[in-house]
Design a protein around this motif. Structure first.
Motif, mmCIF file in Angstrom:
data_model
loop_
_atom_site.group_PDB
_atom_site.id
_atom_site.type_symbol
_atom_site.label_atom_id
_atom_site.label_comp_id
_atom_site.label_asym_id
_atom_site.label_seq_id
_atom_site.Cartn_x
_atom_site.Cartn_y
_atom_site.Cartn_z
ATOM 1 N N PRO A 1 74.043 6.812 -34.934
ATOM 2 C CA PRO A 1 73.532 6.814 -33.559
ATOM 3 C C PRO A 1 72.016 6.919 -33.495
ATOM 4 N N LEU A 2 71.429 6.097 -32.636
ATOM 5 C CA LEU A 2 70.018 6.187 -32.270
ATOM 6 C C LEU A 2 69.945 6.544 -30.787
ATOM 7 N N ARG A 3 68.738 6.556 -30.234
ATOM 8 C CA ARG A 3 68.570 6.838 -28.804
ATOM 9 C C ARG A 3 67.938 5.639 -28.124
ATOM 10 N N PHE B 1 65.445 5.957 -35.561
ATOM 11 C CA PHE B 1 65.588 4.957 -36.616
ATOM 12 C C PHE B 1 64.976 5.428 -37.938
ATOM 13 N N ASP B 2 63.916 6.236 -37.853
ATOM 14 C CA ASP B 2 63.248 6.694 -39.074
ATOM 15 C C ASP B 2 64.071 7.698 -39.866
ATOM 16 N N ASN B 3 65.143 8.223 -39.303
ATOM 17 C CA ASN B 3 65.998 9.148 -40.046
ATOM 18 C C ASN B 3 66.614 8.444 -41.248
ATOM 19 N N ASP B 4 66.620 9.131 -42.367
ATOM 20 C CA ASP B 4 67.285 8.614 -43.566
ATOM 21 C C ASP B 4 68.732 9.108 -43.538
ATOM 22 N N PHE B 5 69.631 8.252 -43.103
ATOM 23 C CA PHE B 5 71.035 8.635 -42.955
ATOM 24 C C PHE B 5 71.785 8.663 -44.287
ATOM 25 N N TYR C 1 76.117 12.493 -42.402
ATOM 26 C CA TYR C 1 74.822 12.857 -41.843
ATOM 27 C C TYR C 1 75.077 13.768 -40.654
ATOM 28 N N ASP C 2 74.614 15.008 -40.742
ATOM 29 C CA ASP C 2 74.925 16.023 -39.731
ATOM 30 C C ASP C 2 76.437 16.109 -39.578
ATOM 31 N N ASN D 1 75.638 -0.060 -28.327
ATOM 32 C CA ASN D 1 74.194 -0.260 -28.330
ATOM 33 C C ASN D 1 73.507 0.980 -28.885
ATOM 34 N N PHE D 2 72.234 0.809 -29.288
ATOM 35 C CA PHE D 2 71.384 1.916 -29.740
ATOM 36 C C PHE D 2 71.992 2.635 -30.957
ATOM 37 N N VAL D 3 72.285 1.826 -31.975
ATOM 38 C CA VAL D 3 72.822 2.322 -33.240
ATOM 39 C C VAL D 3 72.124 1.566 -34.373
ATOM 40 N N THR D 4 72.379 2.000 -35.607
ATOM 41 C CA THR D 4 71.895 1.281 -36.776
ATOM 42 C C THR D 4 72.964 1.307 -37.862
ATOM 43 N N ALA D 5 72.830 0.425 -38.842
ATOM 44 C CA ALA D 5 73.774 0.365 -39.960
ATOM 45 C C ALA D 5 73.037 -0.133 -41.195
#
Length: 204
Positions: free
Chosen positions: A48-50, A62-66, A86-87, A113-117
């Motif tokens: 999840p992103l914001r 996005f800068d979080n290293d998951f 992650y968390d 929406n507002f996610v990354t992979a």
């Protein structure tokens, strides 16, 4: 004696089976062939992103290293079915072979929406040298090649084949590719391939 031999045979078969399971669960290695799309990937997400108001910046988070619990973005340990935590979130690496040039993350990961992979693959080369890693993505993202970040694109955009032409030094043997793609909305996809590096063409 016959029972002992039978027992040993059973153990031997299980050992062979276990070896095959381990080998085939590891990241699948492709042979570098310029012009051909990279089709074999391990995928992990969504993370999840914001929501962000600026389409020319990465989404917040996005800068979080998951991938911290499996080596981080510069050195991830990847195998089929391995958990990525992650968390309070946990997803798994899933092996995927694309039928064409595009890897459709909406279909394979999530329609949120507002996610990354992440997408990870390994490529075997019989020689070292400079090549072009050609990438198209919807939306932006980052790319690591053999542990080094070589590309960062922070924008909401549609997929265009070979949109970014990234020179990379390919080493003889195994080379590792990690792509992180974010999703603002609408479609979510990427595609990548190697091209020959020709200085004049690259400059033009």
């Amino acid at each position: 004696q016959h029972q002992l031999n039978l027992s040993e045979m059973i153990r031997f078969k299980f050992t062979i089976l276990a070896v095959f399971i381990v080998l085939f669960s590891q990241a699948q290695i492709s042979t570098l062939k310029t012009g051909e799309w990279l089709r074999n990937w391990h995928l992990a997400g969504p993370f999840p992103l914001r929501e962000g108001a600026n389409e020319n910046r990465h989404l917040p988070g996005f800068d979080n290293d998951f991938l911290l619990n499996i080596g981080g973005e510069t050195n991830p340990r990847v195998k089929d079915g391995q958990a990525v935590k992650y968390d309070d979130l946990a997803v798994k690496w899933v092996k995927y072979e694309s039928a064409d040039s595009i890897v459709d993350l909406d279909y394979l990961i999530s329609k949120k929406n507002f996610v990354t992979a992440y997408a990870y693959t390994e490529v075997e080369s019989d020689r070292e040298g400079i090549f072009i890693l050609a990438l198209g993505s919807n939306d932006g993202g980052r790319l690591w090649f053999n542990g080094e970040q070589v590309w960062d694109g922070a924008e909401a955009r549609g997929f265009t084949p070979d949109d970014d032409l990234i020179p990379v030094f390919v080493q003889k043997g195994k080379n590792k590719i990690l792509i992180k793609v974010e999703e603002f909305g609408n479609k979510w996809e990427f595609g990548a391939r190697f091209l020959d590096f020709k200085l004049n063409e690259f400059v033009s």
